[in-house]
Design a protein around this motif. Structure first.
Motif, PDB file in Angstrom:
ATOM      1  N   PHE A  78       0.804  -1.209   0.000  1.00  0.00           N
ATOM      2  CA  PHE A  78       0.000   0.000   0.000  1.00  0.00           C
ATOM      3  C   PHE A  78       0.845   1.271   0.000  1.00  0.00           C
ATOM      4  O   PHE A  78       0.382   2.328  -0.412  1.00  0.00           O
ATOM      5  N   PHE A  79       2.083   1.190   0.500  1.00  0.00           N
ATOM      6  CA  PHE A  79       2.932   2.372   0.647  1.00  0.00           C
ATOM      7  C   PHE A  79       4.284   2.184  -0.038  1.00  0.00           C
ATOM      8  O   PHE A  79       5.286   2.735   0.400  1.00  0.00           O
ATOM      9  N   GLY A  80       4.332   1.393  -1.095  1.00  0.00           N
ATOM     10  CA  GLY A  80       5.572   1.189  -1.822  1.00  0.00           C
ATOM     11  C   GLY A  80       6.195  -0.158  -1.514  1.00  0.00           C
ATOM     12  O   GLY A  80       5.945  -0.773  -0.471  1.00  0.00           O
ATOM     13  N   VAL A  81       7.050  -0.605  -2.433  1.00  0.00           N
ATOM     14  CA  VAL A  81       7.678  -1.915  -2.316  1.00  0.00           C
ATOM     15  C   VAL A  81       8.567  -1.978  -1.079  1.00  0.00           C
ATOM     16  O   VAL A  81       9.447  -1.141  -0.880  1.00  0.00           O
ATOM     17  N   GLY A  82       8.316  -2.957  -0.236  1.00  0.00           N
ATOM     18  CA  GLY A  82       9.154  -3.187   0.931  1.00  0.00           C
ATOM     19  C   GLY A  82       8.962  -2.236   2.080  1.00  0.00           C
ATOM     20  O   GLY A  82       9.625  -2.358   3.112  1.00  0.00           O
ATOM     21  N   MET A  83       8.049  -1.263   1.962  1.00  0.00           N
ATOM     22  CA  MET A  83       7.863  -0.292   3.038  1.00  0.00           C
ATOM     23  C   MET A  83       6.993  -0.882   4.144  1.00  0.00           C
ATOM     24  O   MET A  83       5.923  -1.445   3.882  1.00  0.00           O
ATOM     25  N   GLY A  84       7.444  -0.755   5.376  1.00  0.00           N
ATOM     26  CA  GLY A  84       6.679  -1.253   6.504  1.00  0.00           C
ATOM     27  C   GLY A  84       5.610  -0.271   6.938  1.00  0.00           C
ATOM     28  O   GLY A  84       5.696   0.934   6.678  1.00  0.00           O
ATOM     29  N   TYR A  85       4.588  -0.795   7.605  1.00  0.00           N
ATOM     30  CA  TYR A  85       3.549   0.070   8.137  1.00  0.00           C
ATOM     31  C   TYR A  85       2.901  -0.589   9.343  1.00  0.00           C
ATOM     32  O   TYR A  85       2.918  -1.816   9.498  1.00  0.00           O
ATOM     33  N   MET A  86       2.329   0.235  10.227  1.00  0.00           N
ATOM     34  CA  MET A  86       1.630  -0.259  11.404  1.00  0.00           C
ATOM     35  C   MET A  86       0.217  -0.673  11.026  1.00  0.00           C
ATOM     36  O   MET A  86      -0.483   0.054  10.306  1.00  0.00           O
ATOM     37  N   PRO A 115       0.203   9.650   5.649  1.00  0.00           N
ATOM     38  CA  PRO A 115      -0.342   8.692   4.682  1.00  0.00           C
ATOM     39  C   PRO A 115      -1.096   7.603   5.448  1.00  0.00           C
ATOM     40  O   PRO A 115      -0.629   7.137   6.491  1.00  0.00           O
ATOM     41  N   VAL A 116      -2.248   7.195   4.945  1.00  0.00           N
ATOM     42  CA  VAL A 116      -3.093   6.298   5.727  1.00  0.00           C
ATOM     43  C   VAL A 116      -3.966   5.466   4.792  1.00  0.00           C
ATOM     44  O   VAL A 116      -4.266   5.872   3.666  1.00  0.00           O
ATOM     45  N   ARG A 117      -4.372   4.305   5.281  1.00  0.00           N
ATOM     46  CA  ARG A 117      -5.318   3.467   4.546  1.00  0.00           C
ATOM     47  C   ARG A 117      -6.324   2.876   5.529  1.00  0.00           C
ATOM     48  O   ARG A 117      -5.938   2.180   6.468  1.00  0.00           O
ATOM     49  N   VAL A 137      -4.459   7.019   1.017  1.00  0.00           N
ATOM     50  CA  VAL A 137      -4.621   8.450   0.799  1.00  0.00           C
ATOM     51  C   VAL A 137      -3.628   9.220   1.661  1.00  0.00           C
ATOM     52  O   VAL A 137      -3.285   8.803   2.775  1.00  0.00           O
ATOM     53  N   LEU A 138      -3.135  10.330   1.140  1.00  0.00           N
ATOM     54  CA  LEU A 138      -2.261  11.233   1.881  1.00  0.00           C
ATOM     55  C   LEU A 138      -3.124  12.361   2.429  1.00  0.00           C
ATOM     56  O   LEU A 138      -3.714  13.131   1.667  1.00  0.00           O
ATOM     57  N   VAL A 139      -3.227  12.424   3.752  1.00  0.00           N
ATOM     58  CA  VAL A 139      -4.102  13.407   4.401  1.00  0.00           C
ATOM     59  C   VAL A 139      -3.248  14.457   5.098  1.00  0.00           C
ATOM     60  O   VAL A 139      -2.286  14.129   5.802  1.00  0.00           O
ATOM     61  N   SER A 140      -3.591  15.706   4.913  1.00  0.00           N
ATOM     62  CA  SER A 140      -2.879  16.791   5.590  1.00  0.00           C
ATOM     63  C   SER A 140      -3.871  17.889   5.937  1.00  0.00           C
ATOM     64  O   SER A 140      -4.995  17.920   5.423  1.00  0.00           O
ATOM     65  N   GLY A 141      -3.448  18.777   6.806  1.00  0.00           N
ATOM     66  CA  GLY A 141      -4.320  19.871   7.199  1.00  0.00           C
ATOM     67  C   GLY A 141      -3.579  20.892   8.018  1.00  0.00           C
ATOM     68  O   GLY A 141      -2.429  20.684   8.407  1.00  0.00           O
ATOM     69  N   HIS A 142      -4.231  22.016   8.247  1.00  0.00           N
ATOM     70  CA  HIS A 142      -3.596  23.031   9.083  1.00  0.00           C
ATOM     71  C   HIS A 142      -4.636  23.961   9.697  1.00  0.00           C
ATOM     72  O   HIS A 142      -5.759  24.085   9.216  1.00  0.00           O
ATOM     73  N   ILE A 143      -4.224  24.576  10.790  1.00  0.00           N
ATOM     74  CA  ILE A 143      -4.864  25.766  11.331  1.00  0.00           C
ATOM     75  C   ILE A 143      -3.721  26.752  11.516  1.00  0.00           C
ATOM     76  O   ILE A 143      -2.875  26.566  12.398  1.00  0.00           O
ATOM     77  N   ILE A 144      -3.659  27.764  10.672  1.00  0.00           N
ATOM     78  CA  ILE A 144      -2.538  28.701  10.736  1.00  0.00           C
ATOM     79  C   ILE A 144      -3.046  30.129  10.583  1.00  0.00           C
ATOM     80  O   ILE A 144      -4.065  30.381   9.952  1.00  0.00           O
ATOM     81  N   GLY A 145      -2.302  31.065  11.158  1.00  0.00           N
ATOM     82  CA  GLY A 145      -2.642  32.468  11.050  1.00  0.00           C
ATOM     83  C   GLY A 145      -3.737  32.876  12.005  1.00  0.00           C
ATOM     84  O   GLY A 145      -4.075  32.171  12.950  1.00  0.00           O
ATOM     85  N   LEU A 154       3.171   7.751  -3.615  1.00  0.00           N
ATOM     86  CA  LEU A 154       1.842   8.335  -3.766  1.00  0.00           C
ATOM     87  C   LEU A 154       1.831   9.559  -4.683  1.00  0.00           C
ATOM     88  O   LEU A 154       0.853  10.311  -4.709  1.00  0.00           O
ATOM     89  N   THR A 155       2.878   9.770  -5.448  1.00  0.00           N
ATOM     90  CA  THR A 155       2.969  10.977  -6.272  1.00  0.00           C
ATOM     91  C   THR A 155       1.904  11.028  -7.357  1.00  0.00           C
ATOM     92  O   THR A 155       1.485  12.107  -7.775  1.00  0.00           O
ATOM     93  N   SER A 156       1.453   9.870  -7.834  1.00  0.00           N
ATOM     94  CA  SER A 156       0.433   9.874  -8.890  1.00  0.00           C
ATOM     95  C   SER A 156      -0.876  10.490  -8.415  1.00  0.00           C
ATOM     96  O   SER A 156      -1.689  10.936  -9.238  1.00  0.00           O
ATOM     97  N   SER A 157      -1.082  10.540  -7.100  1.00  0.00           N
ATOM     98  CA  SER A 157      -2.320  11.109  -6.550  1.00  0.00           C
ATOM     99  C   SER A 157      -2.235  12.619  -6.348  1.00  0.00           C
ATOM    100  O   SER A 157      -3.274  13.266  -6.134  1.00  0.00           O
ATOM    101  N   LEU A 158      -1.023  13.186  -6.386  1.00  0.00           N
ATOM    102  CA  LEU A 158      -0.889  14.632  -6.239  1.00  0.00           C
ATOM    103  C   LEU A 158      -1.391  15.335  -7.499  1.00  0.00           C
ATOM    104  O   LEU A 158      -1.235  14.820  -8.610  1.00  0.00           O
ATOM    105  N   PRO A 159      -1.966  16.528  -7.370  1.00  0.00           N
ATOM    106  CA  PRO A 159      -2.393  17.278  -8.563  1.00  0.00           C
ATOM    107  C   PRO A 159      -1.192  17.764  -9.356  1.00  0.00           C
ATOM    108  O   PRO A 159      -0.097  17.931  -8.800  1.00  0.00           O
TER     109      PRO A 159
END
Length: 285
Positions: free
Chosen positions: A78-86, A117-119, A180-188, A268-273
């Motif tokens: 889900f996160f690339g060849v050989g990459m570990g995940y919890m 990044p999460v699934r 999916v790559l999830v991000s967010g902010h509260i800034i300013g 996950l670059t293919s999912s970026l605009p």
């Protein structure tokens, strides 16, 4: 001339790859390389990715420990060849910060930026699935990222709450069994849509939040709280979070750099605009 040109190229300095510690105010870094690197290993303790950082994200109870999956040709990548995940089991798995920097007002978030990044690995139910939460002990204050499971599907939600105000911003897609790559902010300042949620580098919702926290918070990954309410069922390979007590201290390109770093690291670059500044190459400094 040819030898001279080669020598000039050899002497050029190639900018190094950006990583989360290259931006100020990094408060949490669950670094993939510091997770157990054995398939099936229980995750009992994770050191923070910052050098000399005292923070440890831990789970002492064996029945509540996430399990490592090391992706290979025989398992889901889900996160690339050989990459570990919890792998969080959706029953009671979680890890929590047992040496929190959030226990003082000086480190309580005024600004916040996060990227993970999460699934999600389950069907829609009536129970929310918490990716991470930052909650004040004994008070009505909360920051939380979770999947809101409703009849129309599992949508990503970013929720902020203090004693006077609650703000929830929500995605539109059913993300069950989706990486999916999830991000967010509260800034300013608390105006001009300062609270935003992003999915694969694209803004999906926004709002205003007059955001103030005080100290003494629990930071939990995989559940709403350390009692394992609203647990997460799915996979997480890494995450980072930036916070600073003074409003207006961080800039949005930290989020974009974190997105680029995660997207290139976990395939996950293919999912970026196409307009994303790090669609075609990772951030460098």
């Amino acid at each position: 001339m040819k030898n001279s040109a080669v020598k000039k190229q050899e002497n050029q300095t190639v900018p190094k790859l950006w990583q989360p510690t290259d931006a100020p105010h990094l408060r949490v870094w669950i670094k993939n390389e510091l997770l157990p690197q054995t398939n099936g290993a229980a995750v009992s303790s994770i050191p923070d990715g910052r050098a000399s950082c005292p923070n440890v994200y831990a789970q002492a109870t064996s029945a509540r420990q996430p399990t490592m999956v090391i992706a290979s040709k025989a398992t889901a990548q889900f996160f690339g060849v050989g990459m570990g995940y919890m792998d969080f089991d959706g029953s009671n798995d979680l890890v929590a910060d047992v040496s929190p920097e959030f226990d003082t007002d000086a480190f309580a978030p005024g600004d916040i930026i996060f990227c993970v990044p999460v699934r999600l690995d389950r069907s829609a139910t009536s129970v929310n699935a918490t990716i991470f939460s930052l909650m004040r002990n004994g008070s009505n204050q909360e920051l939380r990222l979770f999947f809101n499971s409703v009849s129309s599907g599992n949508k990503i939600v970013f929720r902020a709450q203090n004693p006077l105000l609650t703000k929830v911003i929500t995605g539109t897609d059913d993300l069950d069994d989706t990486t999916v790559l999830v991000s967010g902010h509260i800034i300013g300042e608390a105006s001009g849509n300062n609270m935003k949620l992003f999915q694969n580098g694209t803004e999906i919702d926004q709002g205003n939040f007059a955001f103030t926290f005080t100290g003494d918070h629990d930071f939990v990954i995989g559940a709403l709280n350390t009692s394992a309410a609203q647990v997460f069922e799915g996979f997480i390979p890494e995450m980072c979070m930036y916070t600073f007590a003074t409003r207006g201290s961080m800039v949005e390109n930290t989020r974009e750099r974190a997105e680029g770093y995660m997207a290139h690291k976990f395939g996950l670059t293919s999912s970026l605009p196409a307009s994303h500044p790090y669609k075609y190459g990772p951030p460098r400094i």
